[in-house]
Design a protein around this motif. Sequence first.
Motif, PDB file in Angstrom:
ATOM      1  N   PHE A  55     -13.824  34.182 -43.070  1.00  0.00           N
ATOM      2  CA  PHE A  55     -14.296  35.559 -42.887  1.00  0.00           C
ATOM      3  C   PHE A  55     -14.221  36.314 -44.226  1.00  0.00           C
ATOM      4  CE2 PHE A  55     -13.457  40.056 -41.964  1.00  0.00           C
ATOM      5  CZ  PHE A  55     -14.589  40.356 -41.233  1.00  0.00           C
ATOM      6  N   GLY A  56     -15.281  36.958 -44.564  1.00  0.00           N
ATOM      7  CA  GLY A  56     -15.329  37.755 -45.784  1.00  0.00           C
ATOM      8  C   GLY A  56     -15.599  36.928 -47.029  1.00  0.00           C
ATOM      9  N   GLY A  57     -15.740  35.625 -46.862  1.00  0.00           N
ATOM     10  CA  GLY A  57     -16.025  34.793 -48.032  1.00  0.00           C
ATOM     11  C   GLY A  57     -17.445  35.005 -48.510  1.00  0.00           C
ATOM     12  N   GLY A  58     -17.604  35.404 -49.755  1.00  0.00           N
ATOM     13  CA  GLY A  58     -18.950  35.633 -50.293  1.00  0.00           C
ATOM     14  C   GLY A  58     -19.608  34.324 -50.674  1.00  0.00           C
ATOM     15  N   ALA A  59     -20.854  34.416 -51.066  1.00  0.00           N
ATOM     16  CA  ALA A  59     -21.599  33.230 -51.493  1.00  0.00           C
ATOM     17  C   ALA A  59     -20.995  32.687 -52.790  1.00  0.00           C
ATOM     18  CB  ALA A  59     -23.070  33.577 -51.713  1.00  0.00           C
ATOM     19  N   ALA A  60     -20.959  31.373 -52.884  1.00  0.00           N
ATOM     20  CA  ALA A  60     -20.414  30.748 -54.091  1.00  0.00           C
ATOM     21  C   ALA A  60     -21.272  31.125 -55.298  1.00  0.00           C
ATOM     22  CB  ALA A  60     -20.391  29.227 -53.928  1.00  0.00           C
ATOM     23  N   LYS A  61     -20.603  31.410 -56.417  1.00  0.00           N
ATOM     24  CA  LYS A  61     -21.336  31.785 -57.614  1.00  0.00           C
ATOM     25  C   LYS A  61     -22.081  30.581 -58.181  1.00  0.00           C
ATOM     26  CE  LYS A  61     -18.282  35.541 -59.044  1.00  0.00           C
ATOM     27  NZ  LYS A  61     -17.423  36.053 -60.136  1.00  0.00           N
ATOM     28  N   GLN A  62     -23.242  30.866 -58.789  1.00  0.00           N
ATOM     29  CA  GLN A  62     -24.024  29.812 -59.424  1.00  0.00           C
ATOM     30  C   GLN A  62     -23.249  29.272 -60.632  1.00  0.00           C
ATOM     31  OE1 GLN A  62     -26.976  28.473 -58.649  1.00  0.00           O
ATOM     32  NE2 GLN A  62     -27.186  29.705 -56.791  1.00  0.00           N
ATOM     33  N   ALA A  63     -23.363  27.970 -60.839  1.00  0.00           N
ATOM     34  CA  ALA A  63     -22.730  27.377 -62.014  1.00  0.00           C
ATOM     35  C   ALA A  63     -23.332  27.994 -63.277  1.00  0.00           C
ATOM     36  CB  ALA A  63     -22.942  25.859 -62.008  1.00  0.00           C
ATOM     37  N   VAL A  64     -22.498  28.312 -64.233  1.00  0.00           N
ATOM     38  CA  VAL A  64     -22.944  28.972 -65.453  1.00  0.00           C
ATOM     39  C   VAL A  64     -22.918  27.973 -66.607  1.00  0.00           C
ATOM     40  CG1 VAL A  64     -22.505  30.839 -67.087  1.00  0.00           C
ATOM     41  CG2 VAL A  64     -22.063  31.174 -64.648  1.00  0.00           C
ATOM     42  N   LYS A  65     -24.014  27.900 -67.337  1.00  0.00           N
ATOM     43  CA  LYS A  65     -24.086  26.992 -68.477  1.00  0.00           C
ATOM     44  C   LYS A  65     -23.493  27.651 -69.718  1.00  0.00           C
ATOM     45  CE  LYS A  65     -28.120  24.226 -67.193  1.00  0.00           C
ATOM     46  NZ  LYS A  65     -29.463  23.780 -67.619  1.00  0.00           N
ATOM     47  N   GLU A  66     -22.698  26.902 -70.417  1.00  0.00           N
ATOM     48  CA  GLU A  66     -22.162  27.377 -71.687  1.00  0.00           C
ATOM     49  C   GLU A  66     -23.003  26.804 -72.820  1.00  0.00           C
ATOM     50  OE1 GLU A  66     -18.159  26.096 -71.799  1.00  0.00           O
ATOM     51  OE2 GLU A  66     -17.408  27.746 -70.570  1.00  0.00           O
ATOM     52  N   LEU A  67     -23.314  27.615 -73.786  1.00  0.00           N
ATOM     53  CA  LEU A  67     -24.087  27.163 -74.927  1.00  0.00           C
ATOM     54  C   LEU A  67     -23.163  26.782 -76.067  1.00  0.00           C
ATOM     55  CD1 LEU A  67     -26.962  29.820 -74.986  1.00  0.00           C
ATOM     56  CD2 LEU A  67     -26.982  27.544 -73.952  1.00  0.00           C
ATOM     57  N   THR A  68     -23.497  25.693 -76.734  1.00  0.00           N
ATOM     58  CA  THR A  68     -22.729  25.287 -77.909  1.00  0.00           C
ATOM     59  C   THR A  68     -23.073  26.236 -79.059  1.00  0.00           C
ATOM     60  OG1 THR A  68     -24.446  23.829 -78.761  1.00  0.00           O
ATOM     61  CG2 THR A  68     -22.896  22.885 -77.163  1.00  0.00           C
ATOM     62  N   PRO A  69     -22.251  26.264 -80.102  1.00  0.00           N
ATOM     63  CA  PRO A  69     -22.569  27.101 -81.267  1.00  0.00           C
ATOM     64  C   PRO A  69     -23.958  26.821 -81.833  1.00  0.00           C
ATOM     65  CG  PRO A  69     -20.295  26.371 -81.393  1.00  0.00           C
ATOM     66  CD  PRO A  69     -20.906  25.660 -80.216  1.00  0.00           C
ATOM     67  N   GLU A  70     -24.341  25.546 -81.873  1.00  0.00           N
ATOM     68  CA  GLU A  70     -25.657  25.237 -82.414  1.00  0.00           C
ATOM     69  C   GLU A  70     -26.772  25.743 -81.503  1.00  0.00           C
ATOM     70  OE1 GLU A  70     -27.446  21.114 -82.962  1.00  0.00           O
ATOM     71  OE2 GLU A  70     -27.087  21.818 -85.004  1.00  0.00           O
ATOM     72  N   GLN A  71     -26.568  25.670 -80.195  1.00  0.00           N
ATOM     73  CA  GLN A  71     -27.582  26.184 -79.279  1.00  0.00           C
ATOM     74  C   GLN A  71     -27.719  27.697 -79.400  1.00  0.00           C
ATOM     75  OE1 GLN A  71     -25.886  24.412 -75.765  1.00  0.00           O
ATOM     76  NE2 GLN A  71     -27.456  22.807 -75.690  1.00  0.00           N
ATOM     77  N   LEU A  72     -26.611  28.376 -79.671  1.00  0.00           N
ATOM     78  CA  LEU A  72     -26.667  29.813 -79.902  1.00  0.00           C
ATOM     79  C   LEU A  72     -27.436  30.111 -81.193  1.00  0.00           C
ATOM     80  CD1 LEU A  72     -22.991  30.805 -78.966  1.00  0.00           C
ATOM     81  CD2 LEU A  72     -25.068  31.392 -77.691  1.00  0.00           C
ATOM     82  N   GLN A  73     -27.205  29.294 -82.213  1.00  0.00           N
ATOM     83  CA  GLN A  73     -27.939  29.467 -83.465  1.00  0.00           C
ATOM     84  C   GLN A  73     -29.428  29.216 -83.260  1.00  0.00           C
ATOM     85  OE1 GLN A  73     -25.909  26.687 -86.012  1.00  0.00           O
ATOM     86  NE2 GLN A  73     -24.463  28.216 -86.767  1.00  0.00           N
ATOM     87  N   TRP A  74     -29.754  28.216 -82.447  1.00  0.00           N
ATOM     88  CA  TRP A  74     -31.157  27.916 -82.150  1.00  0.00           C
ATOM     89  C   TRP A  74     -31.813  29.076 -81.415  1.00  0.00           C
ATOM     90  CZ3 TRP A  74     -35.431  25.614 -83.175  1.00  0.00           C
ATOM     91  CH2 TRP A  74     -36.407  25.415 -82.204  1.00  0.00           C
ATOM     92  N   ARG A  75     -31.106  29.661 -80.461  1.00  0.00           N
ATOM     93  CA  ARG A  75     -31.640  30.817 -79.739  1.00  0.00           C
ATOM     94  C   ARG A  75     -31.899  31.979 -80.701  1.00  0.00           C
ATOM     95  NH1 ARG A  75     -27.567  33.772 -75.860  1.00  0.00           N
ATOM     96  NH2 ARG A  75     -26.857  34.428 -77.932  1.00  0.00           N
ATOM     97  N   ASP A  76     -30.936  32.224 -81.597  1.00  0.00           N
ATOM     98  CA  ASP A  76     -31.107  33.305 -82.571  1.00  0.00           C
ATOM     99  C   ASP A  76     -32.286  33.021 -83.498  1.00  0.00           C
ATOM    100  OD1 ASP A  76     -28.908  34.540 -81.480  1.00  0.00           O
ATOM    101  OD2 ASP A  76     -27.514  33.875 -83.058  1.00  0.00           O
ATOM    102  N   LEU A  77     -32.456  31.746 -83.870  1.00  0.00           N
ATOM    103  CA  LEU A  77     -33.549  31.367 -84.761  1.00  0.00           C
ATOM    104  C   LEU A  77     -34.896  31.620 -84.105  1.00  0.00           C
ATOM    105  CD1 LEU A  77     -34.347  30.029 -87.479  1.00  0.00           C
ATOM    106  CD2 LEU A  77     -34.319  27.829 -86.288  1.00  0.00           C
TER     107      LEU A  77
END
Length: 469
Positions: A55-77
């Motif tokens: 009772f009162g249990g909400g929907a499970a949160k979606q799995a969240v992807k973590e970006l590596t430092p290089e993927q963050l650099q690629w996004r910025d690029l």
Amino acid sequence: HRVVYMSRALVLATCLTVARALHAPTPPCRHALRVTSPRLATKKKVSKKGGARGFGGGAAKQAVKELTPEQLQWRDLKEWVASSGGAADAVRLTDCGGGLRGLKAARDLAKGDEILRIPRSIILDVERAEASPVSGVWRSSGGALPGYLKLGLALLYEVRRGAASDLLPYLAMLPTQDEFAAGGGPAAMWSDDELALTECAHLIDFAKRRRGQSRGEGVPALQPDALAASWAECGLPGEPPGRDELAWAVGAVTSRAYGVGSGSGLVPVVDMANHDGRTPQHTAKGLEEDGRSFVVLATEPIRKGTQVCLSYGELPNCVLLPQFGFVLASLDAPPDLPLVDFTPCLREAEGAAGGAALLLSLAEDGLLVREGDGSISCWQAAGASLQVALLNLHEAGALNGGGEEEAAAASAPAAARHAWRRYRDLLQGTLAGYSTGVAEDRRRLGLGGAAPTASDARGVVVDAGGAAV
């Protein structure tokens, strides 16, 4: 990069002199992913506490992807390219196998589709280098520098500007000196001991010459004291670069730059595409007619997830290895020819009456290869052209000591016999520099017979295009 075994004689079999290679604008090198753990994005585990049950249990949160430092650099690029008026959303940066970083299609591409659009305003080319404050380094000396050295200095200037540089998102993606060293890098960056293990005199000579060029050897304006003085005089940021840092910058330029306008330049994102030697390529590249953008187009349909490659040019493995740090898996594309050490004949002919002029004439006829400065190369491709050149030199008396008496004795069939013996001696002299032959090399490389071991062949860090040599 993948570790493959390259034997000494196999290196010889890949050698072909390309005199223009040192002067032509050259494309990018392949390098390993900076962040190897985790190499790809990972998902967080969903906590059971407060889950969907009860009772009162909400929907499970979606799995969240973590970006590596290089993927963050690629996004910025990509965001930087888009904000500058370009587009790079048709590709994604990814591991293409064995730690090899490259570009893959982010969606299905049709023939003629635009894959990349990079504005000229964010390309570091010779024109931009000439307009940069760092140009005072070569202007103050009154001497012209080759384009690759100008670009190397311009790159170091932008690095020293740090956050003030409008190229910062691009600079963050370049391999560092340590990464070049850890990944093997171009053979021009190898130590003398590492080069010696190949036993290939031509490769060693070529790599050492490129190393010297990258360090500014023989260029007065780039000697440590002169560079330090001009750097301070021009009011440039940071400390003046040392020879090792200059070598890194020039190595980054010569392994990544493409032809841009009348010179060459570092083209963000485009220089992350790998070369696979296919003919014809599935892409085409270049500046648009108005010169405002560098574009890459699909010349055939490319499926989503397929690696997007560009052509570095029809370069043989003896150029690819010292300049880019990899060899093609197939020795047939582009074709490689064995080279022989022509030095004994060259020195003898130069000392004979009329020999120097005859050598130049043979080069004009395409029978001998020249270096970039116009001089006759000490390394000549084995084959019919060299045989004909030797015959001409014998008939003219420029070999075997020269002189009228020798020339008369070297007439017709006698000259042909002398030329053939000299050609055989050149072949045998070159092969004598190797401790193994082709059959033994194939066995040690695992191409037939027992699998190779560390003691059988030199372990060279190169990229073999996804397949073992």
